[in-house]
Enzyme design. Structure first.
Site, PDB file in Angstrom:
ATOM      1  N   ASP A  98      20.728  23.609  43.549  1.00 14.55           N
ATOM      2  CA  ASP A  98      21.094  22.128  43.601  1.00 14.55           C
ATOM      3  C   ASP A  98      20.227  21.255  44.586  1.00 14.55           C
ATOM      4  O   ASP A  98      20.683  20.080  44.735  1.00 14.55           O
ATOM      5  CB  ASP A  98      22.675  21.931  43.800  1.00 14.55           C
ATOM      6  N   HIS A 158      28.707  27.229  42.022  1.00 16.19           N
ATOM      7  CA  HIS A 158      28.043  26.299  42.642  1.00 16.19           C
ATOM      8  C   HIS A 158      29.113  25.266  43.131  1.00 16.19           C
ATOM      9  O   HIS A 158      29.859  24.599  42.768  1.00 16.19           O
ATOM     10  CB  HIS A 158      27.242  25.373  41.990  1.00 16.19           C
ATOM     11  N   ASP A 203      29.727  22.347  45.965  1.00 14.23           N
ATOM     12  CA  ASP A 203      29.332  20.933  46.731  1.00 14.23           C
ATOM     13  C   ASP A 203      29.973  20.853  48.096  1.00 14.23           C
ATOM     14  O   ASP A 203      31.069  20.612  48.036  1.00 14.23           O
ATOM     15  CB  ASP A 203      29.233  19.647  45.978  1.00 14.23           C
TER      16      ASP A 203
END
Length: 482
Positions: free
Chosen positions: A376, A264, A266
């Site tokens: 997320d 993941h 960001d």
């Protein structure tokens, strides 16, 4: 994706607080891990707490996993080496293992051992002797939320092989007990509730019979022999019990954990856009290195923007991705340009997101993405099933519903229907960032999942997230060990 056939048991819940397995596991873990509890701590920075003569008698007591809320504090304790460690005479190299939320600095007998980021491993002596004393001082730093002393253990090189055997036995017993339990609680990241609903299709009478067998066998492990250094006697009792655990092992093999590696990333959080591009390049390069070393390793990655950056700025990395997609070892998911907030974009923005990203994946990588991937997101527009179905995406994965301090979302696998009647099959895993360092938690999730859905197979997303990183060879080694 790797496969883990659950083979025996794990950390007891409160339901089994007085069970034979729980009592045995508690003793095995204490003897094996040398766990050190009840430390002194203070936010008063006068004097030098690293020195053995420092007086900490007026400091408060801190227990393992207790949450406190200073920006930083000192934590200290005097440790005395015992006569035996995991049944072996105390000698040779001793390591000190420590985990602090979020990071810290370590001193031993006044000598600085340096910085550790969350987890630390330090040699405190090469020539251990029973009765030897060490003053341990930790300067713990908190960067938000609670400050916790999570793990403090002594590890003996001389006892490494027997320690691994004891740890495996403890884990096996705990896994078996958990999978044979009738627990019906459900958890998210912040809450625990008990709906008292169990959709398991396993035979309840068989589970009761096998649990009775497990509890009986736990009483036959000679833990006193381990305490007193009688390793042969302890090992003989374990081998005798292991032979009779076969029916429980076969039951556990009805369950499967599937491990899917991902990173993941960001795209925009606490760093500049150039940093995100570097994070993608470094993460993907690490994945290539792992693939070269492990022919069984595969990887999952979303977000067309990340691929586009590689194509424009790091064409060698992009060509490597293309080849791995062609080889079937790199799976493209998400079908969107980035993983956005799912409430703020307009319907037109959603359509363009999916149009441009799916077209990019098809033209550049030959991939027709079928899995929506938004682990997320803090919001979910109720028209999302319609958007996804119109784009040819028929499955959806998210997790952030679990960041809820009010209630526990009641479904793990479900059909999500939008107002126009479009339905998408949705999976709600327990986490999307996992380093496979807590096997008990995984099996606890598996039992929760079975009670919630009736399914005995569950997908685990693993890899380091937020600032990228993804999977590591150490994580694969842990899966192999499991």
């Amino acid at each position: 994706m790797k496969r883990f056939l659950a083979l025996l048991t794990f950390v007891p819940s409160l339901l089994f607080a007085q069970s034979n397995v729980a009592k045995l596991v508690e003793q095995l873990d204490y003897l094996s891990k040398g766990s050190l509890n009840n430390w002194k701590y203070s936010t008063d920075f006068t004097g030098d707490p690293t020195k053995p003569a420092f007086d900490d008698s007026q400091w408060k007591t801190l227990t393992l996993n207790e949450s406190i809320y200073p920006d930083s504090c000192w934590i200290r304790k005097e440790v005395t080496l015992p006569e035996y460690m995991v049944g072996q005479p105390t000698k040779g190299q001793i390591k000190f293992l420590v985990s602090v939320d979020d990071y810290g600095y370590l001193w031993v007998n006044g000598e600085s051992k340096g910085y550790f980021p969350w987890d630390g491993e330090f040699e405190i002596t090469k020539d251990a002797r029973p009765g030897q004393k060490f003053l341990i001082a930790i300067k713990a730093i908190n960067t938000g939320g609670p400050l916790r002393l999570i793990r403090v253990q002594l590890q003996s090189e001389a006892a490494a092989s027997i320690q691994q055997m004891v740890d495996n036995l403890s884990l096996s017993l705990r896994v078996g007990q958990k999978l044979l339990s009738f627990d019906t609680y459900q958890t998210n990241a912040r809450r625990k509730v008990d709906p008292k609903i169990d959709k398991s299709t396993m035979d309840r009478a068989e589970k009761k019979r096998l649990n009775d067998l497990l509890q009986s066998l736990a009483t036959r492990v000679d833990v006193d022999a381990l305490k007193n250094g009688k390793i042969d006697r302890f090992t003989a009792s374990v081998e005798s019990v292991r032979k009779e655990l076969q029916p429980i092992q076969q039951f556990a093999k009805k369950f499967t954990l599937y491990f899917d590696s991902n990173a993941h990333i960001d795209a925009a959080w606490l760093w500049r856009d150039k940093e995100t591009i570097e994070v993608c390049k470094n993460t993907f390069s690490s994945v290539f290195n792992m693939m070269a070393q492990r022919p069984d390793f595969t990887y999952t990655q979303s977000a067309a923007a990340y691929y586009d950056w590689m194509e424009r700025y790091y064409p060698d990395v992009f060509n490597g991705i293309k080849q791995r997609v062609k080889d079937g070892r790199w799976e493209v998911v998400g079908g969107m340009w980035v993983e956005p907030d799912c409430n703020l974009p307009s319907g037109e923005s959603w359509a363009r997101h999916l149009l441009y990203a799916k077209r990019y994946f098809r033209n550049k990588l030959g991939a027709d993405v079928k899995i929506g991937w938004n682990p997320d997101s803090f919001g979910y527009n109720w028209n999302m099933p319609e958007f996804y179905i119109n784009a040819g995406i028929d499955a959806f994965i998210t997790q952030k519903i679990g960041w809820n301090d009010t209630n526990v979302f009641p479904y793990r696998v479900f059909w999500w229907e939008s107002p126009d009647g479009s339905r998408i099959l949705s999976y709600f895993p327990f986490d999307y960032v996992n380093t496979v360092d807590d096997p008990y938690r995984l099996v606890d999730w598996l039992r929760q999942f079975e009670a919630n859905t009736g399914f005995a197979n569950m997908l685990i997303l693993f890899g380091v997230g937020d600032h990228g990183g993804g999977p590591s060879l150490e994580m694969l080694d842990r899966i192999d060990q499991l």
